[in-house]
Design an enzyme around this catalytic site. Structure first.
Site, PDB file in Angstrom:
ATOM      1  N   GLY A 102       0.820  -1.208   0.000  1.00  0.00           N
ATOM      2  CA  GLY A 102       0.000   0.000   0.000  1.00  0.00           C
ATOM      3  C   GLY A 102       0.855   1.260   0.000  1.00  0.00           C
ATOM      4  O   GLY A 102       2.062   1.215  -0.264  1.00  0.00           O
ATOM      5  N   GLY A 104       2.074   3.180   2.319  1.00  0.00           N
ATOM      6  CA  GLY A 104       3.234   3.177   3.216  1.00  0.00           C
ATOM      7  C   GLY A 104       4.401   2.459   2.570  1.00  0.00           C
ATOM      8  O   GLY A 104       5.552   2.923   2.630  1.00  0.00           O
ATOM      9  N   THR A 125      -3.377  -4.034  -1.585  1.00  0.00           N
ATOM     10  CA  THR A 125      -4.054  -3.784  -0.304  1.00  0.00           C
ATOM     11  C   THR A 125      -5.558  -3.922  -0.534  1.00  0.00           C
ATOM     12  O   THR A 125      -6.046  -3.620  -1.623  1.00  0.00           O
ATOM     13  CB  THR A 125      -3.749  -2.380   0.267  1.00  0.00           C
ATOM     14  OG1 THR A 125      -4.702  -2.092   1.305  1.00  0.00           O
ATOM     15  CG2 THR A 125      -3.854  -1.266  -0.756  1.00  0.00           C
ATOM     16  N   ILE A 126      -6.276  -4.340   0.513  1.00  0.00           N
ATOM     17  CA  ILE A 126      -7.738  -4.439   0.348  1.00  0.00           C
ATOM     18  C   ILE A 126      -8.392  -3.056   0.397  1.00  0.00           C
ATOM     19  O   ILE A 126      -9.539  -2.894   0.018  1.00  0.00           O
ATOM     20  CB  ILE A 126      -8.376  -5.351   1.427  1.00  0.00           C
ATOM     21  CG1 ILE A 126      -8.182  -4.781   2.835  1.00  0.00           C
ATOM     22  CG2 ILE A 126      -7.869  -6.768   1.314  1.00  0.00           C
ATOM     23  CD1 ILE A 126      -9.135  -5.377   3.866  1.00  0.00           C
ATOM     24  N   ASP A 127      -7.661  -2.054   0.901  1.00  0.00           N
ATOM     25  CA  ASP A 127      -8.282  -0.754   1.206  1.00  0.00           C
ATOM     26  C   ASP A 127      -8.630   0.093  -0.024  1.00  0.00           C
ATOM     27  O   ASP A 127      -9.416   1.030   0.076  1.00  0.00           O
ATOM     28  CB  ASP A 127      -7.366   0.070   2.124  1.00  0.00           C
ATOM     29  CG  ASP A 127      -7.120  -0.622   3.451  1.00  0.00           C
ATOM     30  OD1 ASP A 127      -7.973  -1.426   3.866  1.00  0.00           O
ATOM     31  OD2 ASP A 127      -6.077  -0.366   4.069  1.00  0.00           O
ATOM     32  N   GLN A 247     -11.596 -10.478   5.734  1.00  0.00           N
ATOM     33  CA  GLN A 247     -11.581  -9.615   4.539  1.00  0.00           C
ATOM     34  C   GLN A 247     -10.220  -9.676   3.840  1.00  0.00           C
ATOM     35  O   GLN A 247     -10.116  -9.491   2.636  1.00  0.00           O
ATOM     36  CB  GLN A 247     -11.876  -8.152   4.921  1.00  0.00           C
ATOM     37  CG  GLN A 247     -13.300  -7.937   5.374  1.00  0.00           C
ATOM     38  CD  GLN A 247     -13.467  -6.607   6.100  1.00  0.00           C
ATOM     39  OE1 GLN A 247     -13.872  -5.619   5.516  1.00  0.00           O
ATOM     40  NE2 GLN A 247     -13.166  -6.579   7.385  1.00  0.00           N
TER      41      GLN A 247
HETATM   42  O1  F6P Z   1      -4.382  -1.982   5.271  1.00  0.00           O
HETATM   43  C1  F6P Z   1      -5.134  -3.133   5.409  1.00  0.00           C
HETATM   44  C2  F6P Z   1      -5.779  -3.188   6.755  1.00  0.00           C
HETATM   45  O2  F6P Z   1      -6.463  -4.417   6.872  1.00  0.00           O
HETATM   46  C3  F6P Z   1      -6.711  -2.029   7.074  1.00  0.00           C
HETATM   47  O3  F6P Z   1      -7.961  -2.162   6.466  1.00  0.00           O
HETATM   48  C4  F6P Z   1      -6.733  -2.104   8.577  1.00  0.00           C
HETATM   49  O4  F6P Z   1      -7.033  -0.843   9.126  1.00  0.00           O
HETATM   50  C5  F6P Z   1      -5.353  -2.513   8.924  1.00  0.00           C
HETATM   51  O5  F6P Z   1      -4.816  -3.142   7.775  1.00  0.00           O
HETATM   52  C6  F6P Z   1      -5.212  -3.459  10.080  1.00  0.00           C
HETATM   53  O6  F6P Z   1      -3.867  -3.626  10.337  1.00  0.00           O
HETATM   54  P1  F6P Z   1      -3.209  -4.759  11.241  1.00  0.00           P
HETATM   55  O7  F6P Z   1      -3.000  -5.960  10.369  1.00  0.00           O
HETATM   56  O8  F6P Z   1      -1.904  -4.169  11.639  1.00  0.00           O
HETATM   57  O9  F6P Z   1      -4.159  -5.030  12.363  1.00  0.00           O
END
Ligand code: F6P
Length: 298
Positions: A102, A104, A125-127, A247
């Site tokens: 993503g 970052g 990324t899923i976002d 997800q």
């Molecule tokens: O960037 C993908 C994502 O799943 C976001 O939708 C979510 O906010 C975040 O990562 C969760 O991150 P982690 O895996 O660090 O809990």
């Protein structure tokens, strides 16, 4: 002349990451490039967790979610002070690095690119929140599980005439919420922009459906507190749930696999033209690229 390509996956895993690694490996071998997998994201790059990838390594991975290379967050690299001599050491092993991740992860790639390690990025990324592309690899798969969840959960809600607040992922991006809302019925949507509790209560009171799903992107409000408030003000039983990590873990859809194949193929085409410092995207159904530095600024 570039001969050795490194691949890493970074940030939250997304369905289709394996499919893009597979595509890069196939297209690299076809073009007589050597290809190396770097394990656990940027950290693996500096800890020398590198493996030469062959056809056998990518067998049976197209349908698997996650990333067989493993991943880690860019925040760990952010804190890390990269030394010039480390870049020189990495460049003895690989000539170019392809980063799948993503925004970052794009920042990490730009940093390395500026320090002399040529990079190309692919949005995974899923976002669906990466600039320079209409779709990211993983978004379609995450959307699919949300829509299937809604299709199935509604029968329970219908049986009890309930409201459900359904929190979906997306970080600060509402695309998963919006697209699943469009794909479903008897739903309301809450985004940061439209969130107003009084308006929401008014709309719920006017609602004639026998059940209701309120889709909301994570990080907007506390869904437990919101459900209590809604129940109190409307007298309708209200529950809440987050779909959570499934997800990210859902089987990649055909759309994500095809997008992954195309972007992986395109990355090798860019390398053949000696184009680096680029990020790949899909715009109006066409695979394109931009300079990472321009995209990150935006
Ligand atoms: O960037 C993908 C994502 O799943 C976001 O939708 C979510 O906010 C975040 O990562 C969760 O991150 P982690 O895996 O660090 O809990």
């Amino acid at each position: 002349m570039i001969k050795k390509i490194g691949i890493l996956t970074s940030g939250g895993d997304s369905p289709g990451m394996n499919a893009v690694i597979r595509s890069i490996v196939i297209n690299s071998i076809k073009n007589n490039f050597k290809v190396y997998g770097i394990f656990y994201g940027y950290l693996g790059l500096f800890k020398n967790k590198i493996k030469h990838l062959k056809y056998k390594d990518i067998n049976n991975i197209i349908d698997k979610s996650g990333t067989f290379l493993g991943s880690s967050r860019f925040t760990k690299l952010k804190k890390y002070k990269i030394k010039k001599k480390e870049i020189i050491k990495i460049k003895r092993k690989i000539d170019i690095l392809i980063v799948i991740g993503g925004e970052g992860s794009y920042k990490g790639a730009l940093k390395l690119n500026n320090m002399g390690l040529p990079c190309i990025t692919i949005p995974g990324t899923i976002d669906n929140d990466v600039p320079g592309t209409d779709y990211t690899i993983g978004f379609s798969s995450a959307l699919e599980i949300i829509v299937q969840y809604i299709d199935n959960i509604k029968y329970t809600l219908l049986s009890h005439k309930r409201i459900l607040i359904l929190e979906v992922m997306g970080r600060k991006c509402n695309d998963l919420a919006i697209y699943s809302y469009i794909s479903s019925e008897n739903c309301f949507i809450i985004t940061k922009k439209n969130f107003n509790i009084n308006n929401l209560i008014k709309k719920i009171k006017k609602n004639k459906n026998k059940y209701l799903i309120i889709i909301i992107t994570e990080n907007i409000t506390n869904i437990k507190k919101l459900s209590i408030k809604i129940q109190k003000k409307t007298n309708i039983e209200t529950r809440f749930t987050s779909i959570g990590y499934i997800q990210r873990s859902w089987k990649p859809t055909a759309f994500d696999r095809i997008l992954a194949f195309k972007m992986g193929d395109y990355s090798i085409k860019l390398i053949k033209k000696n184009k680096t410092g680029k990020c790949i995207g899909i715009k109006k159904n066409k695979i394109i690229h931009y300079d990472i530095k321009n995209i990150i600024k935006k």
